[in-house]
Design a protein around this motif. Sequence first.
Motif, PDB file in Angstrom:
ATOM      1  N   PHE A  23      -5.289   1.664  -3.255  1.00 33.64           N
ATOM      2  CA  PHE A  23      -4.800   0.314  -3.334  1.00 33.64           C
ATOM      3  C   PHE A  23      -4.520  -0.286  -1.905  1.00 33.64           C
ATOM      4  O   PHE A  23      -4.417   0.633  -0.924  1.00 33.64           O
ATOM      5  CB  PHE A  23      -3.296   0.228  -4.063  1.00 33.64           C
ATOM      6  CG  PHE A  23      -2.286   0.920  -3.299  1.00 33.64           C
ATOM      7  CD1 PHE A  23      -1.388   0.213  -2.266  1.00 33.64           C
ATOM      8  CD2 PHE A  23      -1.773   2.317  -3.561  1.00 33.64           C
ATOM      9  CE1 PHE A  23      -0.228   0.931  -1.680  1.00 33.64           C
ATOM     10  CE2 PHE A  23      -0.807   3.037  -2.944  1.00 33.64           C
ATOM     11  CZ  PHE A  23       0.050   2.357  -2.108  1.00 33.64           C
ATOM     12  N   ALA A  31       5.020  -2.691  -0.100  1.00 33.41           N
ATOM     13  CA  ALA A  31       4.626  -2.377  -1.462  1.00 33.41           C
ATOM     14  C   ALA A  31       5.340  -1.189  -1.782  1.00 33.41           C
ATOM     15  O   ALA A  31       5.871  -0.496  -0.984  1.00 33.41           O
ATOM     16  CB  ALA A  31       2.857  -1.906  -1.604  1.00 33.41           C
ATOM     17  N   VAL A  33       5.431   2.092  -4.434  1.00 32.07           N
ATOM     18  CA  VAL A  33       4.579   2.948  -5.583  1.00 32.07           C
ATOM     19  C   VAL A  33       5.609   3.425  -6.483  1.00 32.07           C
ATOM     20  O   VAL A  33       6.779   4.238  -6.194  1.00 32.07           O
ATOM     21  CB  VAL A  33       4.019   4.150  -4.870  1.00 32.07           C
ATOM     22  CG1 VAL A  33       3.212   4.958  -6.020  1.00 32.07           C
ATOM     23  CG2 VAL A  33       2.777   3.394  -3.952  1.00 32.07           C
ATOM     24  N   LYS A  43       5.492   1.568   0.884  1.00 33.74           N
ATOM     25  CA  LYS A  43       4.254   1.243   1.921  1.00 33.74           C
ATOM     26  C   LYS A  43       4.718  -0.110   2.802  1.00 33.74           C
ATOM     27  O   LYS A  43       4.604  -1.165   2.071  1.00 33.74           O
ATOM     28  CB  LYS A  43       2.936   1.257   1.077  1.00 33.74           C
ATOM     29  CG  LYS A  43       1.715   0.525   1.888  1.00 33.74           C
ATOM     30  CD  LYS A  43       1.319   1.867   2.894  1.00 33.74           C
ATOM     31  CE  LYS A  43      -0.112   1.603   3.383  1.00 33.74           C
ATOM     32  NZ  LYS A  43      -0.588   2.666   4.398  1.00 33.74           N
ATOM     33  N   LYS A  51      -2.279   6.607  -4.738  1.00 33.86           N
ATOM     34  CA  LYS A  51      -1.205   6.729  -5.932  1.00 33.86           C
ATOM     35  C   LYS A  51      -2.029   7.626  -6.815  1.00 33.86           C
ATOM     36  O   LYS A  51      -3.161   7.707  -6.944  1.00 33.86           O
ATOM     37  CB  LYS A  51      -0.809   5.403  -6.420  1.00 33.86           C
ATOM     38  CG  LYS A  51      -2.076   4.669  -7.030  1.00 33.86           C
ATOM     39  CD  LYS A  51      -1.322   3.478  -7.640  1.00 33.86           C
ATOM     40  CE  LYS A  51      -2.285   2.575  -8.269  1.00 33.86           C
ATOM     41  NZ  LYS A  51      -2.923   3.318  -9.745  1.00 33.86           N
ATOM     42  N   GLN A  56       1.176   6.200 -11.769  1.00 31.89           N
ATOM     43  CA  GLN A  56       1.886   5.505 -10.844  1.00 31.89           C
ATOM     44  C   GLN A  56       1.080   4.028 -10.741  1.00 31.89           C
ATOM     45  O   GLN A  56      -0.033   3.632 -10.832  1.00 31.89           O
ATOM     46  CB  GLN A  56       1.883   6.155  -9.448  1.00 31.89           C
ATOM     47  CG  GLN A  56       2.376   7.208  -9.502  1.00 31.89           C
ATOM     48  CD  GLN A  56       2.405   8.098  -8.135  1.00 31.89           C
ATOM     49  OE1 GLN A  56       1.551   7.681  -7.225  1.00 31.89           O
ATOM     50  NE2 GLN A  56       3.095   9.238  -7.831  1.00 31.89           N
ATOM     51  N   VAL A  58       1.682  -0.041  -8.582  1.00 33.08           N
ATOM     52  CA  VAL A  58       1.874  -0.430  -7.156  1.00 33.08           C
ATOM     53  C   VAL A  58       2.812  -1.803  -7.358  1.00 33.08           C
ATOM     54  O   VAL A  58       1.988  -2.536  -8.129  1.00 33.08           O
ATOM     55  CB  VAL A  58       0.785  -0.450  -6.058  1.00 33.08           C
ATOM     56  CG1 VAL A  58       1.161  -1.194  -5.115  1.00 33.08           C
ATOM     57  CG2 VAL A  58       0.187   0.995  -5.943  1.00 33.08           C
ATOM     58  N   THR A  60       3.837  -5.162  -5.028  1.00 36.78           N
ATOM     59  CA  THR A  60       4.011  -5.549  -3.856  1.00 36.78           C
ATOM     60  C   THR A  60       4.905  -6.870  -3.740  1.00 36.78           C
ATOM     61  O   THR A  60       5.447  -7.435  -4.617  1.00 36.78           O
ATOM     62  CB  THR A  60       2.628  -6.299  -3.389  1.00 36.78           C
ATOM     63  OG1 THR A  60       2.238  -7.300  -4.402  1.00 36.78           O
ATOM     64  CG2 THR A  60       1.663  -5.007  -3.279  1.00 36.78           C
TER      65      THR A  60
END
Length: 297
Positions: A23, A31, A33, A43, A51, A56, A58, A60
């Motif tokens: 990603f 972000a 996860v 992140k 990930k 998982q 993500v 944002t």
Amino acid sequence: MAKAPFLIPAVAIVAAVGLSSLFVVDEREKALVLQFGQVKQIKTDPGLGFKLPLIQEVVTYDDRILSLPTRPLEVTPLDDRRLVVDAFARWRIVDLVRFREAVGVGGETVAKSRLDGILNNAIREVLGSVPSTAVLSDDRTPLMNRIRDLARREAAALGIDVIDVRLTRTDLPEQNLSATYDRMRAEREREAADERARGGEAAQRVRATADRTVVEVTSEARKQAEIIRGEADAEANRVYAEAYGKDPQFFAFTRGLQFYTESMKPGSSSLVTQPDSVYFDYDRFLESIGERRAPTQ
């Protein structure tokens, strides 16, 4: 050769799984996860991330400074004078984990709604502790800083930092504007009447002083004129007396001429007399006015 047809789908599946494990985080974003709703990775730096595929996901969030305008809000300051207030706030997400726990899947939409309530409460609390004159003044910076600090403490539980709060409008409600304008107009008219009255009083004092000065100056001028006229008459009489003592005949002659001159001025009364009147006999005329011609030697 028989395995070749199965190799291509396998490679495609592996490639798809590999790509789904990657990603990208934009420089304007942060972000999280998540694995089954639990935070497994944060992140915050822009770039490529990894990930577990299928397990998982993500999520944002915007990493920029965001703006939140508030709805028009009625507040009641200390003097019970109702006001309508608009404001806006600048805020930013600073704690992703706490933010996720506080707003859940609603994200920034839920955060704005909750932050709006926090701001409204802070505005009511701060503006309700000061008179309306402080709210309507040109310098509201201390009030805005107090609102910001109060909202910042409350918003910290959401993982949000309130950077700034500004009051954009502080007005009276529409139903109170007419009464307020009428009261302001009456106050200004009263002040104008007071100023006119004070001006008229000052003008009267100036005129009275000027009139008194005119009377004093005129009286002094008349007194000086009378003194000068008296002194001039005395000097003239003295000169006449000296002239009479030196040459009575010439003095009598000049007095006669003066009488003729005064009696014959334009506009004087008409004189009706006989030719043998004393008026035309110089010697008799002098005797008639009390002058005696000196006998010739």
